[in-house]
Design a protein around this motif. Structure first.
Motif, PDB file in Angstrom:
ATOM      1  N   CYS A 138      -6.954   1.590 -33.785  1.00 42.18           N
ATOM      2  CA  CYS A 138      -6.511   0.193 -33.681  1.00 42.18           C
ATOM      3  C   CYS A 138      -6.559  -0.527 -35.022  1.00 42.18           C
ATOM      4  O   CYS A 138      -6.112  -1.671 -35.119  1.00 42.18           O
ATOM      5  N   CYS A 181     -10.704   3.492 -36.792  1.00 43.96           N
ATOM      6  CA  CYS A 181     -10.225   3.570 -35.411  1.00 43.96           C
ATOM      7  C   CYS A 181      -8.705   3.484 -35.408  1.00 43.96           C
ATOM      8  O   CYS A 181      -8.098   2.907 -36.307  1.00 43.96           O
ATOM      9  N   CYS A 201     -10.931  -2.287 -29.663  1.00 44.37           N
ATOM     10  CA  CYS A 201      -9.982  -1.763 -28.671  1.00 44.37           C
ATOM     11  C   CYS A 201     -10.653  -1.059 -27.504  1.00 44.37           C
ATOM     12  O   CYS A 201     -10.008  -0.808 -26.496  1.00 44.37           O
TER      13      CYS A 201
HETATM   14 ZN   LIG Z   1     -10.453   0.458 -32.039  1.00 43.89          ZN
END
Ligand SMILES: [Zn+2]
Length: 141
Positions: free
Chosen positions: A71, A69, A89
């Protein structure tokens, strides 16, 4: 029987102590998304769930299908749902790509006795995995 983990297999996503216990038969893309909403509601630092159609290539890390991801988390992914929900996130990856031979890769990797050796990532080929498996001394189908 070992499996390559998908969101529906991860007990912590669905178990007691969560707002809603979701039985295995009821674990679907819809309940997965609902579980993400419930989880994020308890995290004031998280954003509300938001879909992205950006392609994201899945990989198998330590015996689980995952994506990377934006994040930095590595949320679980499912080759049949083609979906990954980040509980860190709030992103919902709706365009997760899997190799055409994902089921064959799973069949090979579940024969590895050590779960943390069940890994695959593009551009590794099936032949690469077989060679690795033989080096580990694990059976090859
Ligand atoms: Zn994430």
């Amino acid at each position: 029987m070992a499996v390559i983990l998908r969101p529906k297999h991860v007990k912590g996503l669905w178990a007691e102590g969560t707002p809603e216990v979701v039985l295995p038969a009821d674990r679907t893309p819809t309940t997965y998304r609902r579980r993400q909403v419930q989880f994020l509601a308890g995290n004031p630092a998280a954003f509300a769930p938001q879909e992205t159609s950006e392609p994201n290539a899945a990989y198998i890390g330590m015996g689980a299908w995952r994506v990377t991801c934006t994040c930095g988390e590595a949320p679980h992914a499912d080759p049949e749902w083609l979906l990954s929900c980040c509980f860190g996130c709030g992103l919902i990856w709706t365009n997760v790509t899997f190799p055409a031979n994902w089921a064959t890769i799973e069949t090979l990797l579940i024969l590895r006795r050590v779960a943390w050796q069940r890994n695959w990532r593009m551009p590794e080929t099936y032949a690469d995995l077989v060679a690795e498996q033989i080096a580990y001394g694990d059976p090859v189908p």
